[in-house]
Write a protein that holds these residues in place. Sequence first.
Motif, short mmCIF file in Angstrom:
data_model
loop_
_atom_site.label_atom_id
_atom_site.label_comp_id
_atom_site.label_asym_id
_atom_site.label_seq_id
_atom_site.Cartn_x
_atom_site.Cartn_y
_atom_site.Cartn_z
N ILE A 57 -3.84 -32.58 15.97
CA ILE A 57 -3.02 -32.90 14.57
C ILE A 57 -1.56 -32.48 15.06
O ILE A 57 -1.26 -31.54 15.73
CB ILE A 57 -3.61 -32.21 13.39
CG1 ILE A 57 -2.92 -32.57 12.11
CG2 ILE A 57 -3.51 -30.72 13.65
CD1 ILE A 57 -3.32 -33.96 11.66
N SER A 58 -0.77 -33.21 14.56
CA SER A 58 0.74 -32.70 14.84
C SER A 58 1.06 -31.66 13.59
O SER A 58 0.36 -31.51 12.71
CB SER A 58 1.67 -33.79 14.44
OG SER A 58 2.02 -34.28 13.11
N ARG A 59 1.83 -30.57 14.41
CA ARG A 59 2.11 -29.92 13.45
C ARG A 59 2.92 -30.26 12.04
O ARG A 59 2.76 -29.58 10.88
CB ARG A 59 3.24 -28.75 14.07
CG ARG A 59 2.68 -27.97 15.08
CD ARG A 59 3.66 -26.96 16.02
NE ARG A 59 2.94 -26.06 16.69
CZ ARG A 59 2.32 -26.41 17.83
NH1 ARG A 59 2.70 -27.40 18.54
NH2 ARG A 59 1.87 -25.59 18.72
N ALA A 60 3.57 -31.42 12.23
CA ALA A 60 4.23 -31.93 11.13
C ALA A 60 3.21 -32.24 10.14
O ALA A 60 3.50 -32.20 8.90
CB ALA A 60 5.35 -33.04 11.61
N ASP A 61 2.17 -33.21 10.54
CA ASP A 61 1.20 -33.55 9.69
C ASP A 61 0.43 -32.23 8.99
O ASP A 61 0.05 -32.24 7.88
CB ASP A 61 0.31 -34.44 10.25
CG ASP A 61 0.81 -35.88 10.49
OD1 ASP A 61 1.69 -36.41 9.37
OD2 ASP A 61 0.45 -36.68 11.09
N LEU A 62 0.28 -31.11 9.76
CA LEU A 62 -0.26 -30.01 9.10
C LEU A 62 0.47 -29.64 8.00
O LEU A 62 0.16 -29.22 7.10
CB LEU A 62 -0.79 -28.92 10.31
CG LEU A 62 -1.01 -27.67 10.04
CD1 LEU A 62 -2.49 -27.79 9.27
CD2 LEU A 62 -1.21 -26.65 11.05
N ALA A 63 1.65 -29.48 8.38
CA ALA A 63 2.53 -28.95 7.10
C ALA A 63 2.56 -29.87 5.89
O ALA A 63 2.83 -29.31 4.96
CB ALA A 63 4.24 -28.92 7.77
N ASP A 64 2.58 -31.37 6.30
CA ASP A 64 2.39 -32.12 5.21
C ASP A 64 1.24 -31.86 4.28
O ASP A 64 1.33 -31.89 3.06
CB ASP A 64 2.35 -33.55 5.59
CG ASP A 64 2.14 -34.92 4.71
OD1 ASP A 64 3.25 -35.05 4.36
OD2 ASP A 64 1.18 -34.97 4.64
N PHE A 65 -0.05 -31.46 4.89
CA PHE A 65 -1.16 -31.51 4.15
C PHE A 65 -1.11 -30.15 3.23
O PHE A 65 -1.33 -30.02 2.61
CB PHE A 65 -2.28 -31.18 5.08
CG PHE A 65 -3.57 -30.90 4.54
CD1 PHE A 65 -4.53 -31.72 3.54
CD2 PHE A 65 -4.15 -29.67 4.71
CE1 PHE A 65 -5.45 -31.27 3.09
CE2 PHE A 65 -5.31 -29.30 3.93
CZ PHE A 65 -5.98 -30.07 3.31
N MET A 66 -0.49 -28.95 4.02
CA MET A 66 -0.56 -27.76 3.30
C MET A 66 0.38 -27.94 1.80
O MET A 66 0.01 -27.19 0.95
CB MET A 66 0.25 -26.70 4.23
CG MET A 66 -1.14 -26.26 5.33
SD MET A 66 -0.65 -24.63 6.25
CE MET A 66 0.91 -25.10 7.10
N LEU A 67 1.73 -28.50 2.14
CA LEU A 67 2.39 -28.73 0.89
C LEU A 67 1.78 -29.76 0.10
O LEU A 67 2.03 -29.21 -1.27
CB LEU A 67 3.79 -29.45 1.32
CG LEU A 67 4.68 -28.34 2.31
CD1 LEU A 67 5.86 -29.19 2.95
CD2 LEU A 67 5.18 -27.42 1.43
N SER A 68 1.03 -30.60 0.34
CA SER A 68 0.28 -31.16 -0.63
C SER A 68 -0.88 -30.41 -1.32
O SER A 68 -0.87 -30.46 -2.62
CB SER A 68 -0.59 -32.55 0.17
OG SER A 68 0.62 -33.37 0.50
N ALA A 69 -1.45 -29.42 -0.42
CA ALA A 69 -2.49 -28.50 -1.01
C ALA A 69 -1.85 -27.63 -2.06
O ALA A 69 -2.54 -27.30 -3.09
CB ALA A 69 -3.26 -28.01 -0.08
N ALA A 70 -0.55 -27.43 -1.97
CA ALA A 70 0.21 -26.46 -2.59
C ALA A 70 0.26 -27.08 -3.98
O ALA A 70 0.68 -26.11 -5.01
CB ALA A 70 1.68 -26.18 -1.87
N THR A 71 0.53 -28.19 -4.31
CA THR A 71 0.61 -28.75 -5.59
C THR A 71 -0.83 -29.18 -6.28
O THR A 71 -0.48 -29.80 -7.60
CB THR A 71 1.50 -30.03 -5.42
OG1 THR A 71 1.04 -31.05 -4.69
CG2 THR A 71 2.79 -29.42 -4.70
N GLU A 72 -1.76 -29.04 -5.71
CA GLU A 72 -3.12 -29.34 -6.32
C GLU A 72 -4.25 -28.39 -6.29
O GLU A 72 -3.86 -27.53 -5.40
CB GLU A 72 -3.35 -30.65 -6.01
CG GLU A 72 -3.53 -30.69 -4.45
CD GLU A 72 -3.94 -32.32 -3.65
OE1 GLU A 72 -4.71 -32.55 -2.80
OE2 GLU A 72 -3.28 -33.20 -4.19
#
Length: 205
Positions: free
Chosen positions: A178-193
């Motif tokens: 997984i790219s670090r960029a996509d990992l960050a994308d997922f964590m920020l999405s999880a932060a809002t839900e």
Amino acid sequence: MKIVVFGASGGTGRETVAQGLAAGHHVTAVVRRPDSLQRQAGLGIALVPDLNGTELVDDVVSGQDVVISALGTNARGPVSVCTDGVRSILGSMTRTGVRRLIVVSAYAASETRDGSLYSRMLWAMMGGKMRDKDEMESLIRASDVDWTIVRPPALKNKPRTGVYRAGTEVRIGLTSTISRADLADFMLSAATESTFVHQAPRIAA
């Protein structure tokens, strides 16, 4: 949303900070050295040389909506960076009343350590780091915060795609990345839900 990122100067931390700012969040980046990140609009930089400094960590965590930990180390042998850092973070969250925590761990930690070739190789090469993640996860699970533990496979420095698999049953193997960029994308999405509260989702491209 107010987000504080621990381990903000590392590869995943930098991606999380950059994407958080691009999404319009107010981001506080916790760093050990003053020259670790460039200042920019919407970004607060908190200099915390030692996460055992209770008052400094309390000041950073207080008033935040979400705490994200991307702590890690390149050191070899026995390490306790994740365990010590998260212990301090959890203490501050308790004292300041902040509830949401998202932490980067790794596939093959805790209950995902199995007899697969991937798991055996990872523990053979990075046993010290994996034991650190096990201890960190035990602390998180014993806490009363709203935690999510994210389990990536090998991390790559590639652009964000937004196309990846995430969930508690995602299969991880020797070729999984997984790219670090996509990992960050997922964590920020999880932060809002709240989809993955008190869960440990895996993520892979």
